[in-house]
Write an enzyme that holds these catalytic residues in place. Structure first.
Site, mmCIF file in Angstrom:
data_model
loop_
_atom_site.group_PDB
_atom_site.id
_atom_site.type_symbol
_atom_site.label_atom_id
_atom_site.label_comp_id
_atom_site.label_asym_id
_atom_site.label_seq_id
_atom_site.Cartn_x
_atom_site.Cartn_y
_atom_site.Cartn_z
ATOM 1 N N TYR A 31 -11.477 6.306 -9.750
ATOM 2 C CA TYR A 31 -11.065 6.704 -8.454
ATOM 3 C C TYR A 31 -10.952 8.352 -8.524
ATOM 4 O O TYR A 31 -10.838 8.912 -7.456
ATOM 5 C CB TYR A 31 -9.885 6.188 -7.862
ATOM 6 C CG TYR A 31 -9.767 5.046 -7.823
ATOM 7 C CD1 TYR A 31 -10.613 4.072 -7.274
ATOM 8 C CD2 TYR A 31 -8.491 4.379 -8.484
ATOM 9 C CE1 TYR A 31 -10.174 2.561 -7.091
ATOM 10 C CE2 TYR A 31 -8.505 2.824 -8.597
ATOM 11 C CZ TYR A 31 -9.412 1.948 -7.763
ATOM 12 O OH TYR A 31 -9.120 0.738 -7.731
ATOM 13 N N ARG A 69 2.495 -1.147 -6.205
ATOM 14 C CA ARG A 69 2.447 -0.118 -7.195
ATOM 15 C C ARG A 69 3.745 0.594 -7.134
ATOM 16 O O ARG A 69 4.268 1.530 -7.824
ATOM 17 C CB ARG A 69 1.204 0.749 -6.482
ATOM 18 C CG ARG A 69 1.093 2.363 -7.211
ATOM 19 C CD ARG A 69 0.168 3.183 -6.179
ATOM 20 N NE ARG A 69 -0.898 2.466 -5.509
ATOM 21 C CZ ARG A 69 -2.278 2.491 -6.285
ATOM 22 N NH1 ARG A 69 -2.368 3.065 -7.310
ATOM 23 N NH2 ARG A 69 -2.967 1.770 -5.619
ATOM 24 N N PRO A 100 4.929 -4.789 -1.519
ATOM 25 C CA PRO A 100 4.848 -3.610 -2.490
ATOM 26 C C PRO A 100 4.477 -3.979 -3.968
ATOM 27 O O PRO A 100 5.049 -4.920 -4.337
ATOM 28 C CB PRO A 100 6.285 -2.908 -2.357
ATOM 29 C CG PRO A 100 7.287 -4.172 -2.186
ATOM 30 C CD PRO A 100 6.640 -4.916 -1.208
ATOM 31 N N GLY A 148 0.843 -1.227 -0.084
ATOM 32 C CA GLY A 148 0.060 0.005 0.050
ATOM 33 C C GLY A 148 0.735 1.264 0.132
ATOM 34 O O GLY A 148 0.500 2.321 0.046
ATOM 35 N N CYS A 173 -17.162 6.019 -26.240
ATOM 36 C CA CYS A 173 -18.521 6.591 -26.072
ATOM 37 C C CYS A 173 -18.832 6.836 -24.498
ATOM 38 O O CYS A 173 -19.773 6.108 -24.302
ATOM 39 C CB CYS A 173 -19.464 5.988 -26.879
ATOM 40 S SG CYS A 173 -18.995 5.789 -28.716
ATOM 41 N N GLU A 174 -18.327 7.599 -23.773
ATOM 42 C CA GLU A 174 -18.615 7.736 -22.440
ATOM 43 C C GLU A 174 -18.232 9.364 -21.922
ATOM 44 O O GLU A 174 -16.799 9.535 -22.113
ATOM 45 C CB GLU A 174 -17.763 6.865 -21.316
ATOM 46 C CG GLU A 174 -18.239 5.299 -21.739
ATOM 47 C CD GLU A 174 -19.486 5.090 -20.883
ATOM 48 O OE1 GLU A 174 -20.040 5.897 -20.009
ATOM 49 O OE2 GLU A 174 -20.076 3.865 -21.152
ATOM 50 N N ARG A 218 -8.180 4.298 -14.419
ATOM 51 C CA ARG A 218 -8.171 4.961 -12.702
ATOM 52 C C ARG A 218 -8.882 6.206 -12.637
ATOM 53 O O ARG A 218 -9.313 6.219 -11.519
ATOM 54 C CB ARG A 218 -6.972 4.974 -12.545
ATOM 55 C CG ARG A 218 -6.212 3.535 -12.279
ATOM 56 C CD ARG A 218 -4.797 3.559 -11.614
ATOM 57 N NE ARG A 218 -4.876 3.764 -10.238
ATOM 58 C CZ ARG A 218 -4.628 5.037 -9.643
ATOM 59 N NH1 ARG A 218 -4.119 6.040 -10.498
ATOM 60 N NH2 ARG A 218 -4.707 5.298 -8.379
#
Length: 432
Positions: free
Chosen positions: A335, A294, A292, A249, A362-363, A331
């Site tokens: 988030y 990320r 670990p 994290g 298409c968003e 992401r």
């Protein structure tokens, strides 16, 4: 702050990643393109290994969290740097084994492992199972007996610690789908079950308080709870677990507002907390594990896009449309994650444009960034988005039937293809 070693300027002022021109890579491999700098990955691994050794001597493991980036090319790198790896599915396990990673160095996570996955892991010789439920312990016992094996098992514990992170990536609180709750007594019940099952070797406890954690204090609080729990286990069962896994994290910088501590400083704080807890509760120092993901691959990644056009809305935003979007980087949609970007031709130039980097899906919510400060852009420019090495390829989809991008590795001025670009034929190959 973290040390970023990947980026430099070429003779014409262009962006270079790992000593290789981003413009050349975009031309050679096409865009969108994931670019991973191997030197940065190795450097980050080294920081963890040195910091853990400094704090725990020989009694430690660093286990790479495969969910951050699971491709075959990553496993030889982390093995050479002395790391273990954790996997959370049969697919991640298969990928690691196909890459030649030693199964005894794999840790198998997951809150709902299927019988097939557990059997596959047992038959493959996975070194450690991190159990998440009573049902899993019973299934693991049954299948281990059939296989004639006694796997090493650790239990995932919810220590009840608030990691001060996004609700969807905070996993250490009581109200979480992961693990056994310490405060309700469930965790001790799981310990007693694991200890009496004859085909399980209960060896440790695990916690993971969340992701993108910048503060030392949540880890210190978790270490206090976990060492106290280890003491209580010894008192209840007569045997203190030999391993303490504090999870991962550790956060990275996506934008200028993110202020992660250096890896070594985070681990030093963790080391002090674990040793203080052991001293307080009369424990020998266990083997300490961190996970670990990320923070190893995230800063090493850049995604290169081609700008299709720049659209200014009267009274509204300026949109720079790129040839990727939420399928290769979901992401922001998930988030609200922030990213920084530069024009590859002139990364050091003045950032005079504020743009929403818009994908091609298409968003309306298909954005990479909502208010990115960039150099002046036009159609055909190569735009590089930083810190995309973690959870971008891993979470990529084929929404709108977009092929997933290729991935290249750079290393000391050289480049090599790590993942081929998907073809249209591959998009439809499973259709009947």
């Amino acid at each position: 702050m973290q040390e970023y070693r990947s980026f430099s300027l070429g003779d014409q002022g262009e962006l270079k990643i790992g000593g290789v021109s981003a413009l050349m890579l975009a031309k050679k491999y096409g865009t969108p393109l994931y670019i991973m700098d191997e030197d940065q990955i190795r450097w980050n691994c080294l920081q963890y290994m040195e910091a853990m050794s400094r704090n725990f001597g020989r009694k430690f493991q660093v286990s790479y969290a495969s969910k951050a980036l699971c491709v075959k090319a990553i496993y030889p790198i982390i093995q050479q740097e002395g790391l273990c790896a954790d996997v959370v599915s049969g697919g991640e396990l298969y990928t690691a084994l196909q890459a030649g990673f030693p199964p005894e160095l794999l840790h198998f996570h997951g809150n709902n492992k299927s019988r097939q996955e557990i059997q596959y892991a047992l038959e493959s010789g996975v070194g450690l199972f991190i159990a998440d439920s009573m049902e899993e312990l019973e299934t693991l016992e049954e299948l281990a007996a059939l296989c004639g094996k006694i796997p090493r098992v650790s239990l995932r514990i919810k220590p009840g610690v608030d990691a001060h992170t996004h609700e969807f990536i905070s996993t250490g609180n009581i109200d979480s789908k992961f693990g056994f709750c310490y405060e309700t007594g469930e965790a001790m019940e799981a310990v007693k079950l694991a200890s009496r099952l004859p085909h399980l070797n209960f060896c440790g406890v695990h916690c993971h308080i969340g992701s993108q954690v910048f503060l030392q204090e949540p880890y210190a609080l978790a270490a206090e709870v976990m060492t106290r729990f280890m003491m209580e286990i010894g008192r209840e069962t007569g045997k203190v677990p030999e391993e303490l896994n504090m999870g991962g994290g550790f956060g990275i910088a996506y934008g200028p507002e993110d202020k992660p501590l250096p890896i070594g400083q985070m681990i030093d704080g963790l080391g002090q907390a674990v040793k203080a807890g052991c001293q307080k509760y009369g424990l020998e120092l266990p083997t300490v594990i961190v996970e670990p993901g990320r923070s190893i691959v995230g800063p090493a990644g850049v995604t290169a896009y081609t700008v299709g056009g720049v659209k200014k809305i009267p009274g509204g935003r300026v949109y720079a449309a790129v040839d990727g979007g939420m399928p290769d980087n979901p992401r922001y949609a998930l988030y609200g994650a922030a990213y920084q970007a530069v024009k590859a031709e002139d990364p050091a130039g003045e950032r005079t444009m504020t743009v929403a980097i818009a994908g091609k899906c298409c968003e309306s919510g298909d954005l990479i960034a909502k208010e990115a400060q960039v150099q002046p852009l036009k159609a055909g420019d190569i735009l590089c988005v930083f810190a995309t090495g973690a959870y971008n390829y891993s979470m990529a989809s084929n929404y709108n039937r977009l092929p997933r991008p290729a991935m290249v590795m750079t290393w000391q001025g050289q480049d090599r293809l790590a993942v081929r670009r998907e073809t249209y034929e591959q998009l439809a190959q499973n259709d009947l």
